[in-house]
Write a protein that holds these residues in place. Structure first.
Motif, PDB file in Angstrom:
ATOM      1  N   CYS A 127      78.035  63.457  43.477  1.00 26.94           N
ATOM      2  CA  CYS A 127      78.287  62.650  44.652  1.00 26.94           C
ATOM      3  C   CYS A 127      77.701  63.175  45.963  1.00 26.94           C
ATOM      4  N   ASN A 128      78.543  63.789  46.801  1.00 28.20           N
ATOM      5  CA  ASN A 128      78.029  64.230  48.107  1.00 28.20           C
ATOM      6  C   ASN A 128      76.895  65.228  47.966  1.00 28.20           C
ATOM      7  N   ASP A 129      76.901  66.004  46.858  1.00 30.83           N
ATOM      8  CA  ASP A 129      75.794  66.937  46.600  1.00 30.83           C
ATOM      9  C   ASP A 129      74.450  66.236  46.727  1.00 30.83           C
ATOM     10  N   ARG A 130      74.379  64.958  46.330  1.00 30.79           N
ATOM     11  CA  ARG A 130      73.081  64.239  46.274  1.00 30.79           C
ATOM     12  C   ARG A 130      72.484  64.057  47.661  1.00 30.79           C
ATOM     13  N   ARG A 131      73.279  64.231  48.691  1.00 31.95           N
ATOM     14  CA  ARG A 131      72.786  64.039  50.067  1.00 31.95           C
ATOM     15  C   ARG A 131      72.134  65.312  50.622  1.00 31.95           C
ATOM     16  N   TRP A 132      72.262  66.404  49.906  1.00 25.75           N
ATOM     17  CA  TRP A 132      71.777  67.691  50.405  1.00 25.75           C
ATOM     18  C   TRP A 132      70.498  68.097  49.672  1.00 25.75           C
ATOM     19  N   PRO A 133      69.373  68.203  50.370  1.00 26.70           N
ATOM     20  CA  PRO A 133      68.095  68.496  49.701  1.00 26.70           C
ATOM     21  C   PRO A 133      68.085  69.818  48.934  1.00 26.70           C
TER      22      PRO A 133
END
Ligand code: ING
Length: 299
Positions: free
Chosen positions: A167-173
């Protein structure tokens, strides 16, 4: 070519009244649908055995039921067995309670023989830990979960190198780069993206845009396929975005869910498609400047 028949299984909302056996039956139906279309790996969403309970403040002792004390267990074993019968592997997100009473937002990768070959604990926990009453909903992942302690891992899935995140991990390059540096060819993830997160306001069109942008940028900039499965639609009246998708190493969306309900999207992924990118524009050895990147790892 190294082809992988890859499916994302979008799950259209789980109300708090639904039992785990009822949810597992839905997951098995999605698995069978994917298998009927030739899928070898099925990606399920984050926290996909229950409603997205971090939207609600529960007192200590009132939320244990949302957590799995072992994996597999009696509730999910039918899914493991059906998948093994069908020779299909899967990614499953769930709330983990460890034997030493630690709680994580966790995912596992299960191969075609029903063996758990990889485990991941969510590293980037969004939201807050304090009780913010009076809001349409809360986002209490920092209350219910510890930050992941397993780091970012890549696991062999029948010859394909698969990285996991949540989830939120996917927003962090940094997440995709950490996995790609370890040889990932495919990144799989589940998500629950509510319309309202305290402190975060974004128009519906922008919510979908930033969700897809995150997948597409991560895929292209790291020459990996990305497969993302959402828990979508309404849960007890709370809306979460859909947009489950499979993205190619070019960053192009190969397929995307049309609705916000239970829906299977299957793609024949030519895993070798990432290689030309890794040997040219993103030849890490030839072009990267890790001597200059230290600031990224500083607090
Ligand atoms: N859900 C949301 C997500 O990252 C979020 C939370 C969305 C936080 C947008 C901030 C901005 O998709 C989870 N479960 O991380």
């Amino acid at each position: 070519a190294k082809n992988l028949m890859l499916a994302v299984a979008q799950v259209g909302g789980i109300d708090s009244s639904e039992s785990k056996p009822e949810v597992v039956a839905r997951l098995i139906a999605l698995l069978e649908e994917a298998a009927s279309q030739g899928a070898e790996l099925v990606v399920f969403p984050e926290l996909t055995l229950t409603t997205f309970f971090p939207r609600t403040w529960f007192e200590e002792g009132d939320f244990e039921g949302y957590f799995e004390k072992s994996m597999p267990n009696d509730d999910v074993r039918p899914l493991f067995e059906r998948a093994k019968d069908l020779g299909v592997g899967f990614y499953l997100g769930y709330a983990e309670l460890t034997s030493d009473q630690k709680r994580y937002n966790t995912s596992i990768l299960v191969n075609k023989h029903g063996d758990i070959v990889g485990k991941y604990r969510k590293m980037h926990l969004p939201g807050h830990a304090d009780n913010r009453e009076g809001l349409p909903n809360q986002h209490l992942e920092k209350k219910y979960f510890l930050e992941g302690d397993l780091g970012f891992g890549v696991f062999d899935f029948h010859g394909v190198q698969v990285g996991m995140c949540l989830c939120n991990d996917r927003r962090w390059p940094e997440v995709y780069r950490s996995l790609s540096l370890q040889g990932a060819e495919l990144v799989v993830l589940g998500y629950n993206t509510p319309d309202f997160v305290p402190g975060w306001q974004e128009e519906p069109h922008a919510k979908m845009f930033t969700h897809l942008l995150s997948l597409q940028a991560g895929a292209y900039q790291n020459s990996v396929f990305v497969a993302a499965a959402g828990k979508s639609g309404f849960e007890d009246g709370h809306h979460m975005i859909g947009g489950s998708a499979v993205v190619a190493p070019s960053g192009e969306i190969l397929a995307k869910a049309a609705g916000e309900g239970d829906e299977v999207v299957v793609v024949k992924a030519d895993i070798d498609m990432g290689r030309p990118y890794k040997e040219s524009v993103f030849d890490f050895a030839a072009h990267r400047r890790p001597d200059a990147y230290g600031i990224i790892a500083e607090r």
